[in-house]
Each structure stands twice: as structure tokens, then as C-alpha cells.
Design a protein around this motif. Structure first.
Motif, PDB file in Angstrom:
ATOM      1  N   LYS A 380     -30.029  27.231  17.201  1.00 31.59           N
ATOM      2  CA  LYS A 380     -29.350  27.934  16.100  1.00 31.59           C
ATOM      3  C   LYS A 380     -28.293  27.007  15.511  1.00 31.59           C
ATOM      4  CE  LYS A 380     -26.609  32.012  14.970  1.00 31.59           C
ATOM      5  NZ  LYS A 380     -25.991  33.249  15.482  1.00 31.59           N
ATOM      6  N   GLN A 381     -28.523  26.603  14.239  1.00 30.10           N
ATOM      7  CA  GLN A 381     -27.609  25.668  13.578  1.00 30.10           C
ATOM      8  C   GLN A 381     -26.931  26.347  12.392  1.00 30.10           C
ATOM      9  OE1 GLN A 381     -30.825  22.710  13.191  1.00 30.10           O
ATOM     10  NE2 GLN A 381     -29.508  21.294  14.332  1.00 30.10           N
ATOM     11  N   ALA A 382     -25.700  25.911  12.107  1.00 30.83           N
ATOM     12  CA  ALA A 382     -24.894  26.551  11.070  1.00 30.83           C
ATOM     13  C   ALA A 382     -24.368  25.518  10.083  1.00 30.83           C
ATOM     14  CB  ALA A 382     -23.736  27.313  11.701  1.00 30.83           C
ATOM     15  N   LYS A 383     -24.245  25.953   8.837  1.00 33.81           N
ATOM     16  CA  LYS A 383     -23.658  25.119   7.780  1.00 33.81           C
ATOM     17  C   LYS A 383     -22.756  25.990   6.922  1.00 33.81           C
ATOM     18  CE  LYS A 383     -24.812  22.088   3.899  1.00 33.81           C
ATOM     19  NZ  LYS A 383     -25.885  21.487   3.070  1.00 33.81           N
ATOM     20  N   VAL A 384     -21.524  25.488   6.694  1.00 29.27           N
ATOM     21  CA  VAL A 384     -20.564  26.238   5.876  1.00 29.27           C
ATOM     22  C   VAL A 384     -20.802  25.927   4.402  1.00 29.27           C
ATOM     23  CG1 VAL A 384     -18.122  26.651   5.368  1.00 29.27           C
ATOM     24  CG2 VAL A 384     -18.873  26.248   7.741  1.00 29.27           C
ATOM     25  N   VAL A 385     -20.873  26.993   3.606  1.00 24.89           N
ATOM     26  CA  VAL A 385     -21.074  26.864   2.171  1.00 24.89           C
ATOM     27  C   VAL A 385     -19.801  27.349   1.464  1.00 24.89           C
ATOM     28  CG1 VAL A 385     -22.454  27.579   0.179  1.00 24.89           C
ATOM     29  CG2 VAL A 385     -23.544  27.249   2.430  1.00 24.89           C
ATOM     30  N   ASP A 386     -19.266  26.521   0.548  1.00 19.64           N
ATOM     31  CA  ASP A 386     -18.058  26.901  -0.207  1.00 19.64           C
ATOM     32  C   ASP A 386     -18.430  27.944  -1.259  1.00 19.64           C
ATOM     33  OD1 ASP A 386     -15.546  27.044  -1.289  1.00 19.64           O
ATOM     34  OD2 ASP A 386     -15.650  25.090  -2.290  1.00 19.64           O
ATOM     35  N   ALA A 387     -18.656  29.179  -0.763  1.00 20.41           N
ATOM     36  CA  ALA A 387     -19.157  30.240  -1.648  1.00 20.41           C
ATOM     37  C   ALA A 387     -18.139  30.681  -2.680  1.00 20.41           C
ATOM     38  CB  ALA A 387     -19.598  31.439  -0.800  1.00 20.41           C
ATOM     39  N   ASN A 388     -16.842  30.557  -2.393  1.00 14.23           N
ATOM     40  CA  ASN A 388     -15.818  30.976  -3.381  1.00 14.23           C
ATOM     41  C   ASN A 388     -15.386  29.830  -4.291  1.00 14.23           C
ATOM     42  OD1 ASN A 388     -14.223  29.395  -1.724  1.00 14.23           O
ATOM     43  ND2 ASN A 388     -13.174  31.140  -0.759  1.00 14.23           N
ATOM     44  N   SER A 480     -29.493  30.949  22.333  1.00 12.77           N
ATOM     45  CA  SER A 480     -29.450  29.845  21.369  1.00 12.77           C
ATOM     46  C   SER A 480     -28.452  28.767  21.781  1.00 12.77           C
ATOM     47  CB  SER A 480     -29.071  30.376  19.985  1.00 12.77           C
ATOM     48  OG  SER A 480     -27.774  30.961  20.019  1.00 12.77           O
ATOM     49  N   ASP A 481     -28.625  27.614  21.165  1.00 16.96           N
ATOM     50  CA  ASP A 481     -27.717  26.490  21.321  1.00 16.96           C
ATOM     51  C   ASP A 481     -27.676  25.763  19.978  1.00 16.96           C
ATOM     52  OD1 ASP A 481     -26.356  24.671  23.618  1.00 16.96           O
ATOM     53  OD2 ASP A 481     -27.179  23.408  22.037  1.00 16.96           O
ATOM     54  N   PRO A 482     -26.517  25.246  19.565  1.00 21.62           N
ATOM     55  CA  PRO A 482     -26.449  24.591  18.251  1.00 21.62           C
ATOM     56  C   PRO A 482     -27.036  23.183  18.205  1.00 21.62           C
ATOM     57  CG  PRO A 482     -24.308  24.539  19.319  1.00 21.62           C
ATOM     58  CD  PRO A 482     -25.198  25.366  20.199  1.00 21.62           C
ATOM     59  N   LYS A 483     -27.275  22.566  19.381  1.00 16.35           N
ATOM     60  CA  LYS A 483     -27.706  21.172  19.379  1.00 16.35           C
ATOM     61  C   LYS A 483     -28.970  20.910  20.174  1.00 16.35           C
ATOM     62  CE  LYS A 483     -23.008  19.291  18.858  1.00 16.35           C
ATOM     63  NZ  LYS A 483     -21.983  18.395  19.450  1.00 16.35           N
ATOM     64  N   SER A 484     -29.228  21.686  21.212  1.00 15.49           N
ATOM     65  CA  SER A 484     -30.299  21.345  22.144  1.00 15.49           C
ATOM     66  C   SER A 484     -31.158  22.560  22.475  1.00 15.49           C
ATOM     67  CB  SER A 484     -29.712  20.769  23.438  1.00 15.49           C
ATOM     68  OG  SER A 484     -30.707  20.600  24.417  1.00 15.49           O
ATOM     69  N   LEU A 485     -32.478  22.317  22.606  1.00 10.75           N
ATOM     70  CA  LEU A 485     -33.385  23.380  23.022  1.00 10.75           C
ATOM     71  C   LEU A 485     -33.292  23.654  24.516  1.00 10.75           C
ATOM     72  CD1 LEU A 485     -36.549  22.399  20.971  1.00 10.75           C
ATOM     73  CD2 LEU A 485     -35.192  24.467  20.661  1.00 10.75           C
ATOM     74  N   THR A 486     -32.639  22.780  25.249  1.00 14.45           N
ATOM     75  CA  THR A 486     -32.568  22.937  26.706  1.00 14.45           C
ATOM     76  C   THR A 486     -31.263  23.566  27.174  1.00 14.45           C
ATOM     77  OG1 THR A 486     -31.676  20.706  26.972  1.00 14.45           O
ATOM     78  CG2 THR A 486     -34.084  20.958  27.043  1.00 14.45           C
ATOM     79  N   GLU A 487     -30.321  23.827  26.279  1.00  9.51           N
ATOM     80  CA  GLU A 487     -29.041  24.395  26.681  1.00  9.51           C
ATOM     81  C   GLU A 487     -28.808  25.728  25.971  1.00  9.51           C
ATOM     82  OE1 GLU A 487     -25.735  21.724  26.647  1.00  9.51           O
ATOM     83  OE2 GLU A 487     -26.973  19.986  27.129  1.00  9.51           O
ATOM     84  N   ASP A 488     -27.795  26.454  26.429  1.00 12.08           N
ATOM     85  CA  ASP A 488     -27.471  27.779  25.888  1.00 12.08           C
ATOM     86  C   ASP A 488     -25.969  27.860  25.635  1.00 12.08           C
ATOM     87  OD1 ASP A 488     -30.148  28.582  26.241  1.00 12.08           O
ATOM     88  OD2 ASP A 488     -29.744  29.182  28.305  1.00 12.08           O
ATOM     89  N   LYS A 489     -25.566  27.462  24.442  1.00 19.82           N
ATOM     90  CA  LYS A 489     -24.151  27.516  24.073  1.00 19.82           C
ATOM     91  C   LYS A 489     -24.010  28.231  22.732  1.00 19.82           C
ATOM     92  CE  LYS A 489     -22.837  23.157  26.303  1.00 19.82           C
ATOM     93  NZ  LYS A 489     -24.173  22.660  26.662  1.00 19.82           N
ATOM     94  N   PRO A 490     -22.905  28.937  22.527  1.00 26.33           N
ATOM     95  CA  PRO A 490     -22.719  29.621  21.242  1.00 26.33           C
ATOM     96  C   PRO A 490     -22.530  28.630  20.101  1.00 26.33           C
ATOM     97  CG  PRO A 490     -20.739  29.772  22.577  1.00 26.33           C
ATOM     98  CD  PRO A 490     -21.793  29.174  23.449  1.00 26.33           C
ATOM     99  N   THR A 491     -22.886  29.074  18.927  1.00 19.65           N
ATOM    100  CA  THR A 491     -22.671  28.279  17.725  1.00 19.65           C
ATOM    101  C   THR A 491     -21.285  28.616  17.179  1.00 19.65           C
ATOM    102  OG1 THR A 491     -25.031  28.305  17.244  1.00 19.65           O
ATOM    103  CG2 THR A 491     -23.555  27.739  15.425  1.00 19.65           C
ATOM    104  N   ILE A 492     -20.435  27.589  17.011  1.00 16.14           N
ATOM    105  CA  ILE A 492     -19.039  27.804  16.622  1.00 16.14           C
ATOM    106  C   ILE A 492     -18.769  27.114  15.291  1.00 16.14           C
ATOM    107  CG2 ILE A 492     -16.625  27.451  17.279  1.00 16.14           C
ATOM    108  CD1 ILE A 492     -17.569  27.331  20.192  1.00 16.14           C
TER     109      ILE A 492
END
Length: 753
Positions: A380-388, A480-492
Motif C-alpha cells: 500500500k503506497q501513498a502520494k500527497v496531492v496539493d488538492a487545495n 499492508s506495507d508501504p515498501k515491501s511485500l514481505t513486511e507489515d507496517k502501516p503507511t504513514i
């Protein structure tokens, strides 16, 4: 003519021939003469015994009351005919009983009117100690038979009894028994030979202390039978693993048990047990097989509550209840039943056909738990969008766009794949099917709008979960993990107004390294980054990282700071000790330019004082910024921390292991004050039971509460004796007096004076 071979106490052979039975004698006269001859023979052979080696190549009779005892080695030549009256025992004290092909052993009823080859209750007793020498040696039976299946043309012993603490070893040739084998004391060691039981033969008196030790390639064979028959076999002494084989139609069954290491199949499955049975028949007819094993041989992934008997084959092995992609079957799992001895467990399974050779893959059986279910992973990967559109990323009103990558990381097809995310509404319909090795990264997405509460908190954190069903009907999940399919860390995602957006502080730890006694060493690495954009020209100054180690080691441990090293624009405080001085840097000399990253490495040495468990460490950082002012109380975050109950910034967790149980490879009890006793280093709350065996399997030393006192002298039958130099096998049992947990360790040690 009747020929009797009698060996008297002077070791002289008296060969008596009677040629008085003529055809013209009537029936009555023959009966009288037979009775006379029997009386004559009994007078000569009463209490027959000999201390020297014996060679018999003629007729030899053991009648009731003869109390026949052989103290030396015995050879039955190819013309030997030995008759044993039912109920009589022939006591053999010698080292070796060798039977040549062609020799025959007959049982006789008490009236001596019926003599049958290989049947009867007249018994060869392998007995020790030898009364003449007082010693106990493992006796050898060289049965004089070729390969199996055996038949009536081969040598067949009527009955035999093992009454020898060191047991009986088959050597050179196979042996065959017609009526029974009784285990009074000691094991029957097959090594590479087979012990064959006729269709009517039984095994008596066996239990977990006396049974058939297969050890190598030898098999215990039961000829032409139906119904249940227990094969009381074990791979080694103190390793009783019997098999019960119930052929549906008459079959000759061959059974052997071995260790993983010594058996032919590839058995690297950590969900199995460390024993393999080799079972085959003379025909392929079906049979039910029941296997008992010791729980101490369970591998890490084996479950007594859910396991099955599995048979070897060739991948893909689809002969079991479920399809299997490897060499071993997958079968329906059951809970083990309690075995015949404490600490053992039993399971049964019917097989429609059997192997007919020991070398066939299908002749090998073991037990396993089906932990090789389907597997799935979620990125699970995240990207911030400058929506305002205010030029600031991560403030209130901006949007976080999430993408999901799903991978089938197992061996089996997955169905009904969907994502659950408590933070956002996931867009996308469930995936019907995903093949092994396949990846999907387009089906699911999600968006989240950053709120003022998120900005006040300083971050947005969430954890999604993917779920699917495998071919066994089992639920398969992964976080989910933000970087690896083998780990389980929250996306921050950090928001724009937090100190974390200005100064990023991460802290990690190396794995503790044991020094071989009770101390460990590891390193903390604290990484600082000025996260302001380069265009801001905002250099952070007066940077200080405080790390109070007295709040970390709170269970009686003691610690020593061995060094503190800083990189780049950071300057370490050489007086830092984690106790009276908790400042790791000389703050006035420390600066970080925008996007600059530098680190601090703290090297520690810790004496656990036998504490084991987790310790938590979190450093506090401060500094000053022209744009943001004073920055205080920025806590370090460990991205490797996956423990539930924490949100970023998370403390660094280190698992302090139990100080290793150190078992030396050997010792030298030569009274030079160095290494004179066998010293096992262990935690004080462990109680030790220690047993040592020589190459013959003799128990030469035993202590139920071992205190490192063994000085090379024996106990029991070897009490007070200096044991000879050499290699010995040990069994160590540890009991945790706090938890009552029991562990077993085995291995080899060298005694060298």
C-alpha cells in the motif's frame, strides 16, 4: 539311526549312534526302544553346559530338564539339526551364534512324536551377563539367511528370547523366527539386516524400553498376514516409534524407521517430524498404517492438533486428499491421539496401494502439518496531492492517493480477493482469481482528505488488509506495507505543520550479539534529517539528541557505552554514558542544512543478568529553525517497529535473547585444573538432566540434577571407572523452574585426557 551330539563339561564331544531300529521291529518294540533312548539321552545331557566355542554339524537335542547352557560362541554347521522340546530353554551366554545355510532347528512336542522345522515354544535365550566372566556384551546373531521374502527353505529359529541389557545385533545375514521373540531385557538391533517373522510368529514383552532398533536399512518383516500387527520399531535407543500395519488381504510387510538425515527422501519441511518410516509389501494390496512418534521430534511448524500421515512420491504428488506441488502428499488433517508411552502421539491412514520395494519413493512415510497453505501479500503506497493548490503539500484539504498491489506469493490459486481498509473507502470489485506468482496493481485504489485534526496530530496513518480463499478453503490474509511485500507496517503520511515535517528522526538497532557468556552487544543508529526544502535555506542549529539508557534497561541489566560516533555536521559528546550524561552531541557545534542527513551510532555492551525479553528505547531531539523557531521533543521513530499498539513515532524495540545454553564439544579430565569437568553454561533457573552413552549405546553417565560435576568417571555399571578417551553421545534435558518448560538437546562430545 538316532545321532546325538553331547558336549560334556570337559569340552569333549561324545557322538553316540544307535542303529537298533530295524524294519522287523514291531510297533510296540519300537516304542520301548524310543523311550529307552530318550532316557539314555537325558541321563547324558542333564545340566549340559560348556564354556568353550561349540561347533555342531549333526543332531543336537534339548529335552525337558536338560538345562542346556552355552557359555562360548556357537556355530551351527550346514548339517546341524537342533531339536528343542516345547517349553524348554537353551541359554546362550556366548558372544556370537552363527547359523550356516542348511542348518535346521526343530520344535518338538513333549511326547517327542511331532517335530516341525521352525515352530515350537522351545526357546533360544540370548542371556547376559555371562556367569563365567561377569561381563555384559552385546550378542550377535548371524542367522544364515539370504534376502527376503524368507521361506520355509531358509533357517528358522523356533523361538528366541532377548535377556541382555545390551541387546542382540543381527550381523552378516538375515534371521527368521517361527513362533515368537520375547523381549525380557534389551533391544534387537537390525543394522542392515532383516528380522523375519513367519505368519504365525508373535512379538512378546516389548515396550518403550525394549524393542527392535532399525538404525540403518534393516527391516522387521512379518510374513503373509492380515489384520493389525504392531511393528515395535525405533530409530535408536530411547526413540520408540512403532508402526501398526493392517493389510486388507494377506501380505508380507516390511517396516523400518529412520531419521530425516539418514532416510532417502528430501525432507526439509519444518512442519513435519524428524522421523521417516520405510514400509512396503510383497504385493500392492491396500493397508491401513498407524504411526506413533515422540513429540520431541516435532519440527517447528508441526501441530499435534492438525497433522496427517504423508507418503513420498514425485512432484506434483496428487495422490493424497489434496493436490500437492512437491514430492509429499497433502492429506486431511486430524488431531493426534495419545500414544502408548508418555510424550508420544499416534495417527492412522488407509492407503489403497503399497510399494513393493524399499527403494521406491512410495515406500517412505512421515507426518506433517499442512501449513503450506496459500499465501498473499499487499503493498500500500501513498502520494500527497496539493488538492487545495496553496503550494503546501500535506496541509488541511490536501488529498492522499493510495494504490494497492496484490501478489499471490504461494503455490496455489487464490479466489475472492478483496481489501479491507478502516481508514478509507476502497474502490474496486473483488478479484475472482489470481494464479501463483501473479500480481495485480490496477484493481484497487483509495483517496483520503487530510483534516485539521490530522494536521494537529502531525500525521495520517492507516493499515489495510487483503483477504482471499485458497484451494483448501482456508482464509488467507496479509496486512499492508508501504515498501515491501514481505513486511507489515502501516503507511504513514506526515502533515505539513508538524515538527516531523521539519526534522525527521529515526532510530534503529542491530541484533544483539552474544559473547558466549552472559553479555550482549548491539548498536543504536539515530538518523537525523532536515526535511525542509533546499529553497527554504533554513539550516537547523543547536541540535541535541538525548538518550537516557536508564529508562531502557529496567530489569536488572547493566550497560556500558563503548563508543558514540557522529557523522557529517554532527559532533559527538565523548562524555556521553547514557546515565549521568544523556546528551549524545555537542549541541552548539551541530547543524543540518536543508535535506541534509547525518547520524549518531551508539555502541553498547549489556550484561543481561539472565533477563530476556524486550527493551524499548526512544531518543528525544531538539534544535532551532529560523522559519519554525525552537523545535522540541521530537521523538525518534523506528520504521521496523511492527508491534501492535504503537503509532508513529514508535520506539525502537530490541529483543534481549535468553543467554545461550552453551554445551561444550568436549573436555580433558586430566587434573590440570583446566577443563577438568564438563561445564555447561546455563541460566540459574534451568535444571539439567544429563545422560552420556558410549558407541555401544551403553549409558555410562547419568545425573538427574547436573551441576557440572562430571569428571570423566562413569556411573551405574561404570561407577567410579575412568571412561576411555573417545567420542560419546549425550542427551540433555533442561527444565525451566519458572515456567516448567522442558527442552531436549542431543549431540556428541569428546573426552580426551
Amino acid at each position: 539311526m538316532i545321532n546325538c551330539l553331547y558336549i560334556n563339561q570337559d569340552h569333549r564331544i561324545l557322538h553316540i549312534s544307535f542303529c537298533y531300529l530295524k524294519d522287523y521291529f514291531n510297533q510296540k518294540k519300537r516304542k520301548v526302544i524310543i523311550l529307552f533312548l530318550l532316557l539314555f539321552f537325558c541321563i547324558f545331557t542333564s545340566h549340559a553346559q560348556t564354556t568353550g566355542s561349540i561347533y555342531i554339524d549333526d543332531t543336537y537335542t534339548v529335552a525337558a530338564g536338560s538345562t542346556t547352557q552355552w557359555y562360548g560362541n556357537v556355530v551351527l554347521g550346514p548339517n546341524a539339526r537342533v531339536y528343542i522340546e516345547d517349553g524348554e530353554k537353551l541359554l546362550f551366554y556366548g558372544d556370537t551364534l552363527k547359523i550356516f545355510p542348511g542348518a535346521r532347528i526343530y520344535g518338538s512336542n513333549t511326547a517327542w512324536t511331532i517335530q516341525n522345522h521352525g515352530t515350537g515354544t522351545g526357546t533360544f535365550v540370548f542371556k547376559q551377563p555371562n556367569p563365567n566372566t561377569g561381563t555384559i556384551t552385546q550378542q550377535i546373531l548371524d542367522g544364515g539367511n539370504g534376502g527376503n521374502p524368507a521361506n520355509s527353505l531358509q533357517n528358522t529359529i523356533t523361538s528366541m528370547e532377548i535377556n541382555n541389557p545390551k541387546g542382540v545385533l543381527l550381523l552378516n545375514t538375515d534371521a527368521r523366527v517361527g513362533t515368537s521373540i520375547t523381549f525380557t531385557t534389551g533391544h534387537l538391533f537390525l543394522n542392515t539386516r532383516d528380522m523375519v517373522l513367519t505368519s504365525i510368529a508373535n512379538l512378546l514383552g516389548y515396550d518403550a524400553d525394549k524393542y527392535v532398533v532399525t538404525a540403518s536399512s534393516g527391516h522387521l518383516v512379518k510374513e503373509n498376514y492380515t489384520g493389525a500387527f504392531i511393528f515395535p520399531v525405533g530409530y535408536a535407543v530411547n526413540d520408540y516409534t512403532p508402526a501398526t500395519v493392517s493389510p486388507a488381504t494377506a501380505n508380507t510387510m516390511h517396516v523400518n524407521v529412520n531419521s530425516y538425515a539418514a532416510s532417502a527422501p528430501d525432507e526439509s519441511d519444518l512442519a513435519g517430524i524428524a522421523r521417516t518410516w520405510n514400509i512396503y509389501g510383497n504385493t500392492t494390496a491396500s493397508a491401513t498404517i498407524s504411526l506413533q512418534h515422540n513429540s520431541k521430534t516435532n519440527m517447528l511448524g508441526f501441530s499435534s492438533a492438525a497433522n496427517y500421515i504423508t507418503r513420498y512420491g514425485k512432484a506434483p504428488n496428487n495422490t493424497g486428499y489434496y493436490p500437492s506441488t512437491d514430492d509429499w502428499q497433502f492429506n486431511y488433517q486430524e488431531s493426534s491421539l495419545v500414544g502408548s508411552v508418555p510424550g508420544s502421539e499416534v495417527l492412522s491412514l488407509k492407503f489403497d496401494s503399497l510399494a513393493t520395494l524399499s527403494t521406491q519413493r512410495e515406500a517412505n512415510y512421515t507426518k506433517a502439518s499442512n501449513n503450506n497453505k496459500g499465501a498473499i501479500a499487499l503493498l500500500k503506497q501513498a502520494k500527497v496531492v496539493d488538492a487545495n493548490h496553496n503550494g503546501i503539500e500535506g496541509d488541511a484539504g490536501d488529498q492522499v492517493h493510495y494504490t494497492f498491489t496484490i501478489a499471490n506469493t504461494g503455490k496455489y490459486k487464490l479466489t475472492n480477493i478483496h481489501i479491507v481498509d478502516p481508514k478509507v473507502a476502497v474502490v474496486g470489485t473483488p478479484i475472482d482469481s489470481l494464479a501463483p506468482g501473479a500480481t495485480d496493481y490496477t484493481t484497487f485504489t483509495a483517496d483520503y482528505k487530510i483534516t485539521k485534526a490530522d494536521v494537529d496530530t502531525g500525521y495520517v496513518v492507516n493499515l489495510a488488509q487483503v483477504a482471499a480463499i485458497d484451494i483448501f478453503g482456508k482464509l488467507v490474509t496479509d496486512y499492508s506495507d508501504p515498501k515491501s511485500l514481505t513486511e507489515d507496517k502501516p503507511t504513514i503520511i506526515y502533515t505539513a505543520d508538524s515538527n516531523q515535517q521539519v526534522l525527521s528522526v529515526t532510530k534503529t538497532a542491530t541484533t544483539p550479539k552474544f559473547d558466549g557468556k552472559t553479555k550482549f552487544s548491539w548498536k543504536y543508529t539515530i538518523t537525523l534529517k532536515n526535511t525542509m526544502p533546499v529553497s527554504s535555506k533554513d539550516t537547523l542549529a543547536n541540535i541535541q539528541v538525548n538518550d537516557d539508557l536508564t529508562k531502557v534497561f529496567t530489569h536488572g541489566e547493566t550497560f556500558e557505552v563503548q563508543s558514540v560516533v557522529a557523522s557529517g555536521a554532527l559532533v559527538a559528546n565523548s562524555l556521553y554514558d547514557g546515565n549521568s550524561d544523556i546528551a549524545t552531541l555537542l549541541a552548539s557545534k551541530c547543524r543540518l542544512a536543508p535535506q541534509q542527513t547525518d547520524s549518531i551510532v551508539i555502541s553498547l555492551r549489556i550484561d543481561s543478568h539472565w533477563y530476556s525479553g524486550k527493551v524499548y528505547n526512544q531518543a528525544t531531539t531538539e534544535g532551532s529553525s529560523k522559519l519554525m523557531g525552537n523545535i522540541t521533543d521530537v521523538l525518534s521513530n523506528d520504521p521496523h517497529n511492527t508491534e501492535d499498539g504503537f503509532v508513529a513515532p514508535k520506539p525502537t524495540i530490541t529483543n534481549v535473547p535468553v543467554a545461550a545454553l552453551i554445551i561444550p564439544d568436549g573436555f580433558s579430565p586430566n587434573n590440570d585444573t583446566f577443563n577438568d569437568t564438563f561445564e555447561i553454561i546455563h541460566a540459574p533457573h534451568l535444571r539439567l538432566k544429563f545422560e552420556v552413552f558410549n558407541r555401544n549405546g551403553d549409558l555410562v553417565y547419568k545425573s538427574n540434577d547436573y551441576k557440572n560435576e562430571w569428571d570423566g568417571k562413569g556411573t551405574g555399571n561404570f561407577l567410579g571407572k575412568n571412561l576411555p578417551d573417545g567420542t560419546y553421545y549425550y542427551i540433555l534435558e533442561t527444565t525451566d523452574t519458572k515456567t516448567n518448560a522442558v527442552e531436549h538437546y542431543t549431540g556428541y562430545l569428546t573426552l580426551r585426557r
